[in-house]
Design a protein around this motif. Structure first.
Motif, PDB file in Angstrom:
ATOM      1  N   ASN A 565      19.869 -56.190  46.115  1.00 34.56           N
ATOM      2  CA  ASN A 565      19.066 -55.590  47.181  1.00 34.56           C
ATOM      3  C   ASN A 565      19.896 -54.693  48.090  1.00 34.56           C
ATOM      4  OD1 ASN A 565      16.097 -56.523  47.244  1.00 34.56           O
ATOM      5  ND2 ASN A 565      17.194 -58.409  46.766  1.00 34.56           N
ATOM      6  N   GLU A 566      21.167 -55.068  48.305  1.00 33.68           N
ATOM      7  CA  GLU A 566      22.033 -54.208  49.117  1.00 33.68           C
ATOM      8  C   GLU A 566      22.389 -52.924  48.371  1.00 33.68           C
ATOM      9  OE1 GLU A 566      22.592 -54.540  52.239  1.00 33.68           O
ATOM     10  OE2 GLU A 566      21.495 -56.428  52.263  1.00 33.68           O
ATOM     11  N   VAL A 567      22.531 -53.000  47.054  1.00 36.85           N
ATOM     12  CA  VAL A 567      22.757 -51.780  46.266  1.00 36.85           C
ATOM     13  C   VAL A 567      21.530 -50.881  46.365  1.00 36.85           C
ATOM     14  CG1 VAL A 567      23.086 -50.879  43.933  1.00 36.85           C
ATOM     15  CG2 VAL A 567      24.432 -52.824  44.711  1.00 36.85           C
ATOM     16  N   LYS A 568      20.350 -51.484  46.340  1.00 33.45           N
ATOM     17  CA  LYS A 568      19.136 -50.688  46.517  1.00 33.45           C
ATOM     18  C   LYS A 568      19.157 -49.961  47.863  1.00 33.45           C
ATOM     19  CE  LYS A 568      14.086 -50.964  46.359  1.00 33.45           C
ATOM     20  NZ  LYS A 568      13.938 -50.000  47.466  1.00 33.45           N
ATOM     21  N   GLY A 569      19.586 -50.660  48.911  1.00 38.07           N
ATOM     22  CA  GLY A 569      19.695 -50.018  50.213  1.00 38.07           C
ATOM     23  C   GLY A 569      20.727 -48.899  50.208  1.00 38.07           C
ATOM     24  N   PHE A 570      21.828 -49.110  49.490  1.00 38.53           N
ATOM     25  CA  PHE A 570      22.865 -48.094  49.359  1.00 38.53           C
ATOM     26  C   PHE A 570      22.296 -46.843  48.679  1.00 38.53           C
ATOM     27  CE2 PHE A 570      26.607 -46.600  46.718  1.00 38.53           C
ATOM     28  CZ  PHE A 570      27.286 -46.018  47.775  1.00 38.53           C
ATOM     29  N   VAL A 571      21.475 -47.038  47.644  1.00 39.76           N
ATOM     30  CA  VAL A 571      20.828 -45.920  46.950  1.00 39.76           C
ATOM     31  C   VAL A 571      19.886 -45.182  47.898  1.00 39.76           C
ATOM     32  CG1 VAL A 571      19.160 -45.331  45.144  1.00 39.76           C
ATOM     33  CG2 VAL A 571      21.043 -46.916  44.653  1.00 39.76           C
ATOM     34  N   ASP A 572      19.077 -45.936  48.639  1.00 39.73           N
ATOM     35  CA  ASP A 572      18.084 -45.317  49.515  1.00 39.73           C
ATOM     36  C   ASP A 572      18.719 -44.488  50.634  1.00 39.73           C
ATOM     37  OD1 ASP A 572      16.047 -46.431  48.027  1.00 39.73           O
ATOM     38  OD2 ASP A 572      15.848 -48.201  49.318  1.00 39.73           O
ATOM     39  N   LYS A 573      19.950 -44.845  51.034  1.00 44.44           N
ATOM     40  CA  LYS A 573      20.602 -44.153  52.153  1.00 44.44           C
ATOM     41  C   LYS A 573      21.564 -43.054  51.697  1.00 44.44           C
ATOM     42  CE  LYS A 573      20.514 -48.360  54.976  1.00 44.44           C
ATOM     43  NZ  LYS A 573      21.338 -49.439  55.579  1.00 44.44           N
ATOM     44  N   LYS A 574      21.726 -42.872  50.403  1.00 46.73           N
ATOM     45  CA  LYS A 574      22.741 -41.936  49.912  1.00 46.73           C
ATOM     46  C   LYS A 574      22.376 -40.494  50.251  1.00 46.73           C
ATOM     47  CE  LYS A 574      21.160 -40.510  45.363  1.00 46.73           C
ATOM     48  NZ  LYS A 574      21.376 -39.082  45.664  1.00 46.73           N
ATOM     49  N   ALA A 575      23.375 -39.621  50.312  1.00 46.96           N
ATOM     50  CA  ALA A 575      23.146 -38.191  50.492  1.00 46.96           C
ATOM     51  C   ALA A 575      22.450 -37.635  49.254  1.00 46.96           C
ATOM     52  CB  ALA A 575      24.465 -37.472  50.734  1.00 46.96           C
ATOM     53  N   SER A 576      21.596 -36.663  49.427  1.00 47.17           N
ATOM     54  CA  SER A 576      20.764 -36.167  48.321  1.00 47.17           C
ATOM     55  C   SER A 576      21.595 -35.608  47.179  1.00 47.17           C
ATOM     56  CB  SER A 576      19.798 -35.101  48.836  1.00 47.17           C
ATOM     57  OG  SER A 576      20.510 -34.006  49.395  1.00 47.17           O
ATOM     58  N   GLU A 577      22.768 -35.018  47.501  1.00 48.65           N
ATOM     59  CA  GLU A 577      23.576 -34.404  46.450  1.00 48.65           C
ATOM     60  C   GLU A 577      24.470 -35.398  45.715  1.00 48.65           C
ATOM     61  OE1 GLU A 577      26.000 -34.194  50.227  1.00 48.65           O
ATOM     62  OE2 GLU A 577      23.916 -33.829  49.657  1.00 48.65           O
ATOM     63  N   ASP A 578      24.632 -36.607  46.246  1.00 43.68           N
ATOM     64  CA  ASP A 578      25.522 -37.593  45.638  1.00 43.68           C
ATOM     65  C   ASP A 578      24.866 -38.265  44.437  1.00 43.68           C
ATOM     66  OD1 ASP A 578      27.409 -37.023  47.493  1.00 43.68           O
ATOM     67  OD2 ASP A 578      27.174 -38.857  48.666  1.00 43.68           O
TER      68      ASP A 578
END
Length: 938
Positions: A565-578
């Motif tokens: 679930n924390e990885v999911k949060g990491f994905v949701d907050k990532k910069a669009s180009e990353d």
């Protein structure tokens, strides 16, 4: 007989099959062994018995670790007879190919699953450490992923003449070489589809130290830079040989000299030319670096074969079954060995096996009277004979002999050291019981009282520091060093978690007020000509991050779900180009998502299912290595990093830690390791992170997961690098001091050795701390023996990212970008397909015409046609359908007059939808092809 493979350094392990004997093979690193045995129908699994097949006999492949004698996997299949069976193992032992004489199966030893099936076995090529395998066809080379068998890359211009097409990986997996015809070789970089060279040659060799490849054709030698493929030197040996002959003729006009074929050493730095002078056998040794010949006199006995064991050790086999070992750096002391197998009346198998370390050789006895073998100590010619065992193979860096117990008929190992030193021969049989590694669940623990990690909560410019009462801290990221440079990488974070940026400019370089260095026992010096390099995230540069999650049994369901679930949060907050890749591991490795910058795609691929499918032991190194393979095959990202979260320790990987670190450094990938809980081996995890310019983090309970991913992401992209020189390879101590105001000061003290990592790994046990912070105030005060710097004129300050972006902008890049943007404009909602079909909708021909006109406009451009599907159907069907759709478009373009050599195809199945597959309209748009410029020589 010593079997000579002139290209041994590029050839994977090949099975050794003797008539009526068990087919077996040993991996090239010697750590894994496998053999096939016939089994009765009642021993075969029910699916195999019910399988409709022309083959009626049942066989089982059994695969073992040599050092533990424990089985890794068992695989059952059908074949007509043992002699039809062929086996290949990848050099690292992780991937196996088994053929029953007609078709072949590729198995992943970690997942214990068949990942691919093909015809025959000779067209399967394995890299050394990469998580992939190559299939060579008559007109193409296609690279597949080891875990999922998805197509990673197809290589252009790979057609070859009939009877040829042999293919190799270079030992660093950076290049692919194909023998196109008898005297021509093709060369590709593994991460590029475009062929980079095609050379007329009889042989080739890679020099990894000098980063070049050498080709030889007749007596002509050419060496090319691997970075640029520019010719570095060219040498024709014919004129030098003529001068050599003329000198011999001057001494004796009647002398007769005959030359053999030249043979390249394994790096290409030496060439050996056998010759006879008046029936006397000698060698001409040509040094590429020195550009001269040296004559080496040998025994009068004629030469049968030559073999390079490394770049300096040569073995010369003579017609009388003796062998001369020759060290090119000690030509005055050739070592002559009599294998003692000449004139043996009952000798059936005259094969001689020499150990990799050249310490001993094996002479098997296979006659009517005995079937033992002799182990012969090369150093003192002492012979040890045993008739209890039949010799099978040498394994694991010559430490073990794989043998067959003549009494029990079981296969196992004995230690060669024990036999060499007359310490007896303890037989260790291979076990037939498959066992899984299970770990007890770890629980959360309370962190130590002094556990106060510096977490980044917000960002402020360095000029705002004067407005806060919170104290500034130099927070160490890591230290990177070589034999000539040292980089202290650090963050500026105050007690409230504020990260201060902007201190890497000329205006603010004065705050880096002291850099001190002590080299060995020399006096402390002050460094006043260092660089302050600010690494910043405020410049939009795409980064690729592979998140590698430990899913061993010790994680437990609750913590596994928490991490997911924390990885999911990491994905949701990532910069669009990353871009992000998601990987899980226990003793197996699962790549749930390859690099993607689509949040929708990443969330669709991420499985929030706890330990389902996992829960075994811990293959930490293999999980990290899979991330390296994913990142190195991803284009369009300037920075690549790995985040590994583990609560355990290493107990099952195929790759070694040294090999892993070497790969990460080779591809400029930083590894960030998070040790979770009190039971982790901190020194071990630090020694993975630090040499790669990564960082080690420590957390203790599940609440820490909520901040750790975000904090790592901030610290990957934001840090200061203080870089300076050293001229000493020794133990070092260094002080870095920052002075912002009279009250805002901090000091960082470090101790480290800049000896090469490989040397340190031999001297520091578990390769413990490669550096350590000095926390003793007394020791720090002792090192600060110089007043702060006053003159900052020799200190440079700049932003690494801005400089990198500026340097990459040029006219050619702009032209290429314009061409690619023009192609994207016709990408190609016009080309769509009916469901589960290669039949296109009516508007397709308009799209084909647009692409044809584009290719006519840019006659130097080649394109890749990429097929996609919607989510209906299973993954394998969709992958195959996507390739067929791309092929269909290729056929139409060829029919329109486009040169087929300018077109290549690739399929991604359902992996990359444009839209969520939630409606028939969206699915229609996802059933598409796209086009990509893959070559532009303007």
């Amino acid at each position: 007989m010593i079997r000579i493979f002139l290209l041994l350094s590029f050839i994977f392990s090949v099975s050794i099959v003797k008539s009526q004997e068990i087919p077996f093979t040993v991996s090239e690193n010697g750590k894994y062994y496998g053999h096939c045995v016939k089994i009765a129908p009642n021993e075969a699994n029910s699916n195999l018995v019910q399988e409709n097949s022309n083959y009626k006999k049942f066989y089982e492949f059994r695969y073992y670790r040599v050092d533990t004698q424990l089985p890794i996997l068992k695989y059952q299949f059908k074949a007509d007879k043992l002699s039809d069976i062929s086996i290949k193992i990848s050099p690292d032992g992780k991937t196996i190919a088994i053929s029953n004489g007609y078709n072949a199966s590729v198995l992943n030893a970690q997942s214990k699953a068949v990942v691919y099936e093909t015809y025959g076995i000779n067209n399967i090529i394995f890299p050394y450490l990469d998580n992939s395998f190559l299939i060579s066809g008559s007109k193409n080379l296609i690279l597949y992923d080891t875990y999922s068998a998805i197509v990673l890359r197809s290589y252009l211009q790979a057609n070859h003449s009939n009877g040829y097409g042999k293919t190799w990986f270079s030992k660093d997996d950076q290049f692919i070489v194909q023998q196109k015809s008898k005297s021509r070789y093709n060369l590709w970089r593994t991460n590029q589809s475009k062929r980079i060279s095609s050379q007329s040659a009889d042989d080739f060799a890679f020099d990894y130290q000098s980063n070049r490849i050498t080709f030889i054709r007749g007596l002509r030698i050419k060496a090319f830079s691997l970075d640029t493929m520019r010719l570095e030197y060219s040498q024709d040996l014919r004129s030098a040989l003529r001068s050599f002959v003329n000198e011999k003729k001057l001494a004796d006009k009647r002398t007769v000299i005959k030359y053999g074929e030249p043979i390249l050493s394994k790096s290409g730095n030496f060439t050996i030319i056998p010759f006879t002078q008046d029936s006397r056998n000698s060698l001409l040794l040509y040094s590429v670096q020195k550009g001269d010949f040296k004559e080496v006199h040998l025994l009068d006995e004629p030469i049968r074969d030559l073999e390079w064991h490394n770049d300096s050790i040569l073995s010369i086999q003579h017609e009388n079954n003796t062998t001369t070992f020759l060290n090119l750096f000690d030509l005055t002391n050739p070592q002559n060995i009599d294998f003692g197998i000449s004139d043996k009346k009952y000798q059936i198998d005259k094969g001689v096996e020499v150990s990799d370390d050249l310490s001993y050789f094996i002479t098997p006895k296979n006659n009517f009277f005995n079937k033992g073998f002799s182990l012969n100590n090369i150093e003192d010619n002492e012979k040890i004979y045993t008739n209890k065992y039949e010799f099978v193979a040498i394994a694991d860096s010559s430490k073990y002999l794989i043998v067959k117990n003549r009494k029990t008929k079981g296969i196992g190992v004995i230690k060669s050291f024990d036999l060499l030193n007359n310490k007896g021969t303890l037989f260790l049989p291979f076990s037939d019981t498959l066992t899984e590694v299970f770990e007890p669940v770890n629980e959360d623990v309370e962190p130590p009282v002094d556990f106060e990690p510096y977490r980044i909560t917000q960002f402020k410019h360095i000029s705002e520091l004067k407005d806060t009462a919170a104290l500034i801290n130099l927070v160490l990221k890591n230290i990177v060093y070589s034999d000539s440079t040292i980089s202290i990488n650090t963050h500026l974070i105050d007690d409230d978690g504020v990260y201060y940026y902007g201190a890497g400019t000329e205006e603010w370089k004065h705050i880096w007020c002291n850099v001190l260095l002590k080299k060995g026992n020399q006096p402390i010096i002050q460094v006043t000509d260092f660089d302050v390099i600010e690494h910043r995230a405020d410049v939009t540069i795409p980064n690729a991050v592979a998140v590698v999650m430990d899913h061993s049994g010790s994680m437990g369901e609750f913590r596994a779900n928490k991490v997911q679930n924390e990885v999911k949060g990491f994905v949701d907050k990532k910069a669009s180009e990353d871009g992000i890749s998601i990987i899980k591991f226990d003793t197996r490795v699962g790549v749930e998502s390859y690099i993607s910058n689509s949040k929708f795609e990443l969330n669709r691929k991420l499985k929030l299912n706890g330990l389902e499918g996992y829960g075994g032991g811990t293959s930490l190194l293999d999980g990290t290595n899979s991330a390296i393979s994913v990142l190195k095959n991803s284009n369009g990202y300037q920075e690549s990093s790995i985040i590994v979260l583990t609560d355990g320790y290493e107990n099952g990987s195929y790759i070694s830690k040294y090999e892993l670190i070497r790969r990460a450094k080779k591809h400029d990938i930083q590894v960030y390791v998070v040790g979770f809980g009190q039971s982790v081996d901190k020194d071990y995890l630090r020694s993975i992170a630090f040499p790669t310019n990564g960082t080690y983090y420590e957390i203790y309970n599940t609440t820490d997961f909520e901040w750790i991913f975000t904090d790592i992401n901030h610290k990957i992209k934001n840090y200061y690098e203080i870089k300076f020189k050293t001229d000493t390879i020794d133990q070092h101590q260094s002080i870095l001091k920052v002075c912002i105001t009279d009250k805002q000061k901090d000091t960082l003290a470090l101790s480290f050795s800049n000896q090469p990592f490989k040397y340190q790994s031999k001297t520091k046990g578990k390769e413990g701390n490669l550096f350590e912070e000095i926390t003793s105030k007394e020791k720090v005060d002792e090192l600060i023996s110089k007043e702060d710097i006053i003159d900052f004129s020799s200190i440079n300050a700049y932003s690494a990212y801005k400089r990198k972006v500026t340097n990459q902008t040029n006219e050619t890049d702009t032209l290429s970008q314009n061409i690619e943007e023009e192609l994207e404009e016709i990408n190609l909602s016009d080309i769509q397909f009916l469901n589960n079909s290669t039949v296109m909708v009516d508007s397709t021909l308009n799209g084909i015409t647009k692409v044809k006109h584009f290719l006519q406009k840019y006659g130097h451009v080649e394109i890749e046609i990429v097929g996609h599907t919607d989510s209906d159907g299973d993954d394998d069907f969709n992958m195959d359908l996507s390739v067929k759709r791309a092929d269909k478009i290729k056929e139409l373009l060829i029919a329109e007059g486009v040169d087929s050599n300018r077109l290549s195809v690739k399929g991604y199945g359902e992996l990359f939808p444009l839209l969520e597959n939630s409606s028939e309209e969206n699915k229609l748009k996802n059933r598409r092809v796209e086009f990509r410029v893959v070559y532009n020589d303007e």
